[in-house]
Design a protein around this motif. Structure first.
Motif, short mmCIF file in Angstrom:
data_model
loop_
_atom_site.label_atom_id
_atom_site.label_comp_id
_atom_site.label_asym_id
_atom_site.label_seq_id
_atom_site.Cartn_x
_atom_site.Cartn_y
_atom_site.Cartn_z
N GLY A 9 -39.67 13.37 -6.96
CA GLY A 9 -38.84 13.93 -5.90
C GLY A 9 -37.85 14.92 -6.47
N GLY A 15 -32.08 16.89 -7.77
CA GLY A 15 -33.21 16.82 -8.68
C GLY A 15 -33.03 17.71 -9.89
N SER A 33 -43.06 16.94 -7.82
CA SER A 33 -42.71 17.39 -6.48
C SER A 33 -44.01 17.59 -5.70
CB SER A 33 -41.91 18.69 -6.51
OG SER A 33 -42.67 19.73 -7.10
N ARG A 34 -43.88 17.75 -4.39
CA ARG A 34 -45.07 17.88 -3.54
C ARG A 34 -45.67 19.27 -3.59
NH1 ARG A 34 -44.43 14.95 2.21
NH2 ARG A 34 -46.64 15.41 2.14
N ASP A 54 -47.74 13.53 -4.32
CA ASP A 54 -47.30 13.04 -3.02
C ASP A 54 -46.91 11.58 -3.21
OD1 ASP A 54 -46.94 12.06 -0.47
OD2 ASP A 54 -48.85 12.81 0.31
N ALA A 55 -45.62 11.30 -3.20
CA ALA A 55 -45.14 9.96 -3.53
C ALA A 55 -45.64 8.91 -2.56
CB ALA A 55 -43.61 9.95 -3.57
N TYR A 80 -36.55 7.58 -8.83
CA TYR A 80 -37.18 7.86 -7.54
C TYR A 80 -36.15 8.55 -6.67
CZ TYR A 80 -40.21 7.48 -3.50
OH TYR A 80 -41.02 7.79 -2.42
N ASN A 81 -36.33 9.86 -6.52
CA ASN A 81 -35.38 10.68 -5.78
C ASN A 81 -36.04 11.30 -4.54
OD1 ASN A 81 -32.71 12.01 -5.64
ND2 ASN A 81 -33.85 13.89 -6.04
N ALA A 82 -37.26 10.86 -4.24
CA ALA A 82 -37.95 11.39 -3.06
C ALA A 82 -37.34 10.82 -1.79
CB ALA A 82 -39.43 11.03 -3.13
N VAL A 104 -42.51 7.75 2.74
CA VAL A 104 -41.81 8.33 1.58
C VAL A 104 -40.65 7.45 1.14
CG1 VAL A 104 -40.44 10.29 0.77
CG2 VAL A 104 -42.49 10.68 2.17
N ASN A 105 -39.81 7.04 2.07
CA ASN A 105 -38.59 6.32 1.70
C ASN A 105 -38.84 4.90 1.21
OD1 ASN A 105 -36.81 8.46 2.32
ND2 ASN A 105 -36.88 7.95 4.49
#
Length: 229
Positions: A9, A15, A33-34, A54-55, A80-82, A104-105
């Motif tokens: 993320g 980030g 990142s995505r 894609d997390a 984990y910053n997504a 995602v969360n």
């Protein structure tokens, strides 16, 4: 090989500040990142490697960790910053968007944690840091999807900490209570007096990663001095 930090993320703002802080501390940094290309300049600046992930997709996460293993070695630190955000009246929410937000969360954090744990447990050490929000402590009106995801994240972190601390793996949940300073986004993100500065947030993450296992922090809240709570 040196210490390896994987930030899932990664992007501008927090980030980027996290990447710079850990690179300056001697880590080999991997940024996930995505979208491709968004971190090229940052990677060139600090010598980091960029990956597409894609997390919320378990296969994508496993591919990410395998690539990092091959390129840099298994990560000593995983952040984990997504995050994903949607809001609105409960009767009007788009359920497909809500599902994506929860994936995602909450789900993504679990998938990343599992991949990290499978590498850290055999080694007997490691650190996992998760970016949370005040929505994980209280649900605000018209913010059910975000609250659900961040409550799930907080519960995951509590469970992980109790399971993994005896294995010498430090898990910490960082609650960001306020907006992060991003002047290009306009108000309220552009107000340096009322927003959380990403470099200062990153400093806290770095200090958490340095804690001795006799005095670990499992949850910490960060907020600007003017934020009510």
């Amino acid at each position: 090989m040196g210490k390896v930090a994987l930030i899932v993320g990664a992007g501008p703002g927090l980030g980027a500040s996290l990447a710079k802080a850990f690179a300056q501390d001697g880590y080999d940094v991997a940024l996930a990142s995505r979208r491709s290309g968004s971190l090229s300049e940052l990677c060139s600046e600090i010598g980091a490697k960029q990956y597409i992930c894609d997390a919320s997709d378990a296969e994508s996460v496993e591919n990410l960790f395998t690539q990092v293993d091959d390129d840099l070695g298994p990560p000593d630190l995983v952040i984990y910053n997504a995050g994903a955000y949607t809001r609105g009246p409960i009767a009007e929410l788009d359920l497909d968007v809500v599902r994506a937000t929860l994936s995602v969360n909450g789900w993504g954090a679990l998938v990343v944690a599992q991949a990290a744990a499978r590498r850290m447990i055999p080694r007997g050490s490691g650190t996992m840091l998760f970016t949370g929000a005040s929505a994980g402590l209280k649900g605000f009106a018209q913010s059910a999807p975000f609250a659900m995801g961040k409550f799930a994240l907080r519960g995951l972190c509590q469970s992980l900490a109790r399971e993994l601390a005896p294995k010498n793996i430090h898990v910490a949940h960082i609650v960001l209570d306020g907006v992060v300073f991003r002047p290009e986004r306009g108000e309220p993100y552009a107000n340096a007096d009322t927003a959380l500065h990403p470099d200062e947030i990153a400093r806290t993450y770095l200090e958490l990663s340095r804690q001795h296992n006799s005095a670990w922090t499992y949850e910490i809240e960060l907020r600007p001095y003017v934020e009510s709570f």
